[in-house]
Write a protein that holds these residues in place. Sequence first.
Motif, PDB file in Angstrom:
ATOM      1  N   ALA A 196      -9.550  39.465 121.225  1.00  0.00           N
ATOM      2  CA  ALA A 196      -8.943  38.864 122.416  1.00  0.00           C
ATOM      3  C   ALA A 196      -9.204  39.819 123.565  1.00  0.00           C
ATOM      4  N   MET A 250      -6.381  41.352 127.055  1.00  0.00           N
ATOM      5  CA  MET A 250      -5.001  41.198 126.607  1.00  0.00           C
ATOM      6  C   MET A 250      -4.337  42.571 126.554  1.00  0.00           C
ATOM      7  N   ARG A 291      -1.583  40.841 120.318  1.00  0.00           N
ATOM      8  CA  ARG A 291      -1.506  39.423 119.977  1.00  0.00           C
ATOM      9  C   ARG A 291      -1.614  39.272 118.469  1.00  0.00           C
ATOM     10  N   TRP A 294      -1.268  35.941 116.872  1.00  0.00           N
ATOM     11  CA  TRP A 294      -1.575  34.571 116.476  1.00  0.00           C
ATOM     12  C   TRP A 294      -3.046  34.266 116.651  1.00  0.00           C
ATOM     13  N   ASP A 302      -4.560  33.028 119.943  1.00  0.00           N
ATOM     14  CA  ASP A 302      -4.736  33.933 121.083  1.00  0.00           C
ATOM     15  C   ASP A 302      -6.089  34.629 121.078  1.00  0.00           C
ATOM     16  N   TYR A 303      -6.826  34.456 120.020  1.00  0.00           N
ATOM     17  CA  TYR A 303      -8.119  35.147 119.863  1.00  0.00           C
ATOM     18  C   TYR A 303      -9.265  34.181 120.150  1.00  0.00           C
TER      19      TYR A 303
END
Length: 124
Positions: free
Chosen positions: A98, A101, A105, A107, A110-111
């Motif tokens: 990601a 960011m 993160r 989840w 989110d990537y």
Amino acid sequence: EVQLVESGGGWVQAGGSLTLSCTASGFNSENYAIGWFRQAPGKERETVSCISSRDDTFYADSVKGQFTISSDNTKHTVYLQMNSLKSEYTAVYYCAAADGMPLLRVWAADYGYWGQGTQVTVSS
């Protein structure tokens, strides 16, 4: 565009160890997160462990105390040391990134960048 190259998967007997590596390139920001996810046959993809460029880390409850995530920020390489492997850990392990960011993160949604995956097979 961020590109990821994974290595280190393979076959191991239960109780053994493996280390996965993920080398990233193409980040546009100094702030990023790299995570490891896995997907077993017939199951949903799940988060295993993540690390931010600030070295904040996350571990799934199932791997706490067994897996260690670390990074070499100069090389944009993240390592996942997996110890005391169990047969239920057999899965394709994916590295993901990601970009931009500042916060960690955890989840998969989110990537935005994903590696090709590496097979980990743990034989009981």
